[in-house]
Scaffold this active site. Sequence first.
Site, PDB file in Angstrom:
ATOM      1  N   TYR A   1       0.883  -1.269   0.083  1.00  0.00           N
ATOM      2  CA  TYR A   1       0.149   0.043  -0.026  1.00  0.00           C
ATOM      3  C   TYR A   1       0.995   1.272  -0.068  1.00  0.00           C
ATOM      4  CZ  TYR A   1      -3.619   3.301   1.550  1.00  0.00           C
ATOM      5  OH  TYR A   1      -4.207   4.449   1.671  1.00  0.00           O
TER       6      TYR A   1
ATOM      7  N   ASP B   1       9.385   2.918   0.350  1.00  0.00           N
ATOM      8  CA  ASP B   1       8.266   3.471   0.988  1.00  0.00           C
ATOM      9  C   ASP B   1       8.441   3.269   2.522  1.00  0.00           C
ATOM     10  OD1 ASP B   1       6.133   4.566   2.101  1.00  0.00           O
ATOM     11  OD2 ASP B   1       4.443   3.917   0.470  1.00  0.00           O
TER      12      ASP B   1
ATOM     13  N   LYS C   1       3.337   8.704   9.305  1.00  0.00           N
ATOM     14  CA  LYS C   1       3.309   8.251  10.425  1.00  0.00           C
ATOM     15  C   LYS C   1       4.119   8.362  11.613  1.00  0.00           C
ATOM     16  CE  LYS C   1       0.940   4.324   8.408  1.00  0.00           C
ATOM     17  NZ  LYS C   1      -0.484   4.743   8.702  1.00  0.00           N
TER      18      LYS C   1
END
Length: 440
Positions: A144, A247, A275
């Site tokens: 994702y 990522d 995050k």
Amino acid sequence: MAGPKSQSLFERGQKVLVEGVSSASRGPATFGGAPRYMSHGEGARLYDVDGREYIDWMMAFGALPLGHAHPKVVEVIAREAARGTHFATALEVEVEVAEMLVALLPHVDKVRFANTGTEAAMAAFRLARGHTGRRKIIKFEGHYHGWWDSVLINTNPYPPTLLGHPNDPIRIPDSSGIPEEAWKDTIVVRWNDFDALERAMALHGDQAACVVTEGVMSNMGVIPPKPGYLNRMQELCRTHGALFYLDETVTGFRLAAGGCAELYGLTPDIVTYGKALGGGLPMAMIGGRAEVMAGLEWGKVLHFGTHNAGRLALHVTKVMLETMLADDQAGFRRIKNLGKAMTDEIRNLAKHSNRHGMVVQGVNSMFQIFFTDRPEISDYRDFCTHVDRMKFRDFALRLMEKGVYMNPSATLHSLSSIVHTEADIAATASAMAEVLEEMP
């Protein structure tokens, strides 16, 4: 089940909010009914509106390495909010945090701040295409990289019969409203498969702007890379002139100070963070080699944002980095050791469970439980075929009744923070043992 106040809020929320919440991962699709509405957090604890207390192992999906309401975070937010929340101007703290990041990450020469992991990824893909003049993106099943149209394919679990041959995965958009032309240049490859990677690069590598990967597969629980797999991916990118895009939205400032790049000895061309970077406030980053990042200069590759480099978020980021790096990176050692200790406790439970097939996978501070008869889950297809997701939801919801909070989705995972304790681990393991005995 959710308490009466949470249930009432859910009923009210459904009248004015889609599903009563603002993200599907918080709503009935994940919880099977009303979620628990939280009122506040402190340290490693969450408290819901019905007064229930939970040991929190979700930690805002990994955004809280310092835990809830850390005194230093509370202090800096109060101090800086009194001086103005946001200016949309150049800032001294912006330079300071960028200097810290460049000093910490040897593969990053320059950075650009954004707000979310999705925004950062969108800019990174555009930058890769601008830098190389190529159009294709190579991504992996189950990974994702935000909800941008071009890469929102094959990120959700599907029945194995829909996935196609592993040498030629069927591309499956994860949402209505995504036009086919948005993902026509996105190539999907089976992850953790050396042969599939070699084949895909031989076929598409010379037309690929970048190959993008999660360093640890974090969108299907926790699935570590096979030894040498990421290094081979990096080598193939160099051979074919594609940028290697790591990522680190989930793994950054979680698995090590330098993330997966440090853990696996990688030198990516582009990285993105989110995050944990913001320590609980919206903050993301695109970083990379100077020659690649130069594409953003003067808007050659456009990246705007009124809220980029928000003052409060930057000050919290600075505090998070200072706290985690203090005493020779003691914060990172602590979350690693706590995460491994929790993983070991669950593995011990799994070993002695005669009624439930389960395996626990973890990397440092990240861990997840898979209800399966398989000894290992090594890729997306393993997850789709062999993981009992409904059983995990039942397990997580039963744990909540005993004061332990984990997200009920088996595709997600749990994380430690510096404020978790050995007592929290023991209490969680005890609650898990009781739940396993109660479950059918």
